[in-house]
Design a protein around this motif. Structure first.
Motif, short mmCIF file in Angstrom:
data_model
loop_
_atom_site.label_atom_id
_atom_site.label_comp_id
_atom_site.label_asym_id
_atom_site.label_seq_id
_atom_site.Cartn_x
_atom_site.Cartn_y
_atom_site.Cartn_z
N GLN A 1 0.83 -1.19 0.00
CA GLN A 1 0.00 0.00 0.00
C GLN A 1 0.88 1.25 0.00
N HIS A 2 0.29 2.36 -0.42
CA HIS A 2 1.00 3.63 -0.45
C HIS A 2 0.06 4.73 0.04
N PRO A 3 0.61 5.77 0.68
CA PRO A 3 -0.24 6.90 1.06
C PRO A 3 -0.92 7.47 -0.17
N PRO A 4 -2.15 7.95 -0.02
CA PRO A 4 -2.91 8.42 -1.19
C PRO A 4 -2.41 9.73 -1.78
N PHE A 5 -1.59 10.45 -1.05
CA PHE A 5 -1.10 11.71 -1.58
C PHE A 5 0.14 12.12 -0.81
N SER A 6 0.86 13.10 -1.35
CA SER A 6 2.06 13.63 -0.72
C SER A 6 2.04 15.15 -0.88
N PRO A 7 2.41 15.95 0.13
CA PRO A 7 2.91 15.48 1.42
C PRO A 7 1.81 14.88 2.30
N MET A 8 2.24 14.04 3.21
CA MET A 8 1.31 13.43 4.15
C MET A 8 1.22 14.31 5.38
N ILE A 9 0.00 14.53 5.87
CA ILE A 9 -0.22 15.38 7.04
C ILE A 9 -0.78 14.52 8.17
N ILE A 10 -0.14 14.60 9.32
CA ILE A 10 -0.51 13.79 10.47
C ILE A 10 -0.71 14.72 11.67
N ASP A 11 -1.82 14.57 12.35
CA ASP A 11 -2.08 15.32 13.57
C ASP A 11 -2.16 14.36 14.75
N VAL A 12 -1.42 14.69 15.80
CA VAL A 12 -1.35 13.81 16.97
C VAL A 12 -1.69 14.62 18.22
N HIS A 13 -2.61 14.11 19.02
CA HIS A 13 -2.95 14.77 20.27
C HIS A 13 -3.48 13.72 21.24
N LEU A 14 -3.82 14.13 22.44
CA LEU A 14 -4.37 13.22 23.43
C LEU A 14 -5.88 13.36 23.49
N HIS A 15 -6.55 12.25 23.69
CA HIS A 15 -8.01 12.22 23.76
C HIS A 15 -8.49 12.96 25.01
N SER A 16 -9.67 13.54 24.91
CA SER A 16 -10.21 14.29 26.06
C SER A 16 -10.57 13.38 27.22
N GLU A 17 -10.82 12.08 26.93
CA GLU A 17 -11.13 11.12 27.98
C GLU A 17 -9.94 10.20 28.21
N SER A 18 -9.50 10.11 29.45
CA SER A 18 -8.42 9.20 29.78
C SER A 18 -8.99 7.91 30.37
N LEU A 19 -8.14 6.90 30.49
CA LEU A 19 -8.51 5.64 31.10
C LEU A 19 -8.11 5.63 32.57
N GLU A 20 -8.67 4.67 33.30
CA GLU A 20 -8.23 4.43 34.67
C GLU A 20 -7.59 3.06 34.75
N LEU A 21 -6.37 3.03 35.29
CA LEU A 21 -5.65 1.77 35.43
C LEU A 21 -5.47 1.47 36.91
N LEU A 22 -5.78 0.24 37.32
CA LEU A 22 -5.59 -0.18 38.70
C LEU A 22 -4.15 -0.63 38.86
N ALA A 23 -3.42 0.06 39.74
CA ALA A 23 -1.99 -0.18 39.90
C ALA A 23 -1.67 -0.59 41.33
N PRO A 24 -1.67 -1.89 41.63
CA PRO A 24 -1.34 -2.32 43.00
C PRO A 24 0.10 -2.01 43.35
N GLY A 25 0.31 -1.57 44.57
CA GLY A 25 1.66 -1.28 45.03
C GLY A 25 2.39 -2.54 45.41
N GLU A 26 3.69 -2.39 45.71
CA GLU A 26 4.50 -3.53 46.14
C GLU A 26 3.97 -4.06 47.47
N VAL A 27 3.98 -5.38 47.61
CA VAL A 27 3.54 -5.99 48.88
C VAL A 27 4.70 -6.76 49.50
#
Length: 307
Positions: A281-307
């Motif tokens: 496959q090949h990109p459909p056009f050049s130059p290629m434009i890419i936008d990168v950002h963070l989503h407005s909603e984050s996830l929650e991860l359960l992170a147990p501490g050391e025991v």
């Protein structure tokens, strides 16, 4: 707690934990649990069922896939790391701990924020949780993908696989050309010729490349790692140190920001562990434009501490 366990039965080579064994550990800790193999074609459907926690047993591939399915769901998830690199688990200090230790810590574990990236380009829009990049790491991934991981098939131990990928990446770095990129981060110009660009949400990618050692996956910022053509020796030295078993930190430039804009001529990039465009496959056009950002909603991860 009502726990949904999503398990990759093929993850890693060093941990013998079976689905039945993990279910028993969860139930012995006082939780109810139901099991879903990630190899089942419709595994995502179980995430629509009611639960208090989603536990993912596997490597970065299935952890990332589950995380992206969890966007917008008010349920935390956690990781039982069983893959080769376990970069996501390492960012939350879960790597190297036995499943029974982690499960025992769920009851009193803290919930931490986990950002989700959004990458828009010719492919449309897609989430990522590890990172997006171009350059020598992407080239290495492309080689392994094209060869169906034949280069690694003779290795059984995780560390040997990681070292083999580091060797391949160092060879690719020595012969790779730099890529002219027009870049802006939060409006600031970072354009130049680079052998590697990685917009990272966590600290490490691929074969435990700890390129953004201070990355905080919940700070609402991307860590943008840049290695210009004139500094490729710094990356080469880091790869050599890692191959030799030294735990060094790469002397690479890291910028932090919320919105990365990329313009470039035709090239390949990775979004987490996927290569775009795929072979043929090949990109459909050049130059290629890419936008990168963070989503407005984050996830929650359960992170147990050391025991």
């Amino acid at each position: 707690m009502r726990v949904t366990l999503i398990h990759n039965p093929e993850a890693g080579n060093d941990d013998p934990s079976s689905g039945d064994g993990l279910l028993q550990l969860i139930r012995d800790a006082g939780h109810s649990a139901r099991y879903q193999s990630s190899k089942h074609a419709d595994w995502r459907q179980i995430l629509d069922e009611s639960a208090d926690l989603v536990a993912v047993a596997g490597g970065d591939g299935i952890v990332g896939k589950v995380a992206k399915q969890m966007v917008g769901k008010p349920i935390p998830f956690t990781i039982l790391p069983m893959g080769t690199a376990n970069n996501i688990a390492a960012t939350f200090n879960l790597k190297g701990r036995r499943p029974d230790q982690l499960i025992a810590g769920w009851a009193g574990a803290r919930r931490v924020k986990f950002d989700v990236g959004v990458a828009g380009g010719p492919w449309g829009s897609t989430y990522f949780v590890e990172g997006l990049g171009v350059g020598v790491f992407t080239h290495t991934m492309s080689r392994l993908d094209a060869r169906k991981n034949i280069d690694l098939s003779h290795h059984d131990a995780a560390e040997k696989k990681i070292t083999s990928v580091l060797h391949i990446m160092r060879i690719r770095l020595e012969g790779s050309r730099s890529i002219p990129l027009k870049l802006s981060l939060d409006g600031g110009d970072l354009s130049g010729n680079y052998v590697l660009l990685e917009a990272m949400n966590i600290r490490s990618i691929g074969p435990n490349l700890r390129l953004a050692a201070d990355a905080d996956p919940g700070d609402g910022l991307l860590d943008v790692v840049l290695v210009p053509d004139g500094e490729r020796e710094k990356l080469h030295q880091y790869l050599s140190d890692r191959i030799a078993g030294k735990q060094s930190s790469p002397a690479v430039t890291v910028h932090r920001g919320q919105h990365l804009h990329i313009e470039c001529d035709e090239l390949r990039l990775h979004i987490d562990d996927d290569i775009w465009p795929s072979d043929g496959q090949h990109p459909p056009f050049s130059p290629m434009i890419i936008d990168v950002h963070l989503h407005s909603e984050s996830l929650e991860l359960l992170a147990p501490g050391e025991v």
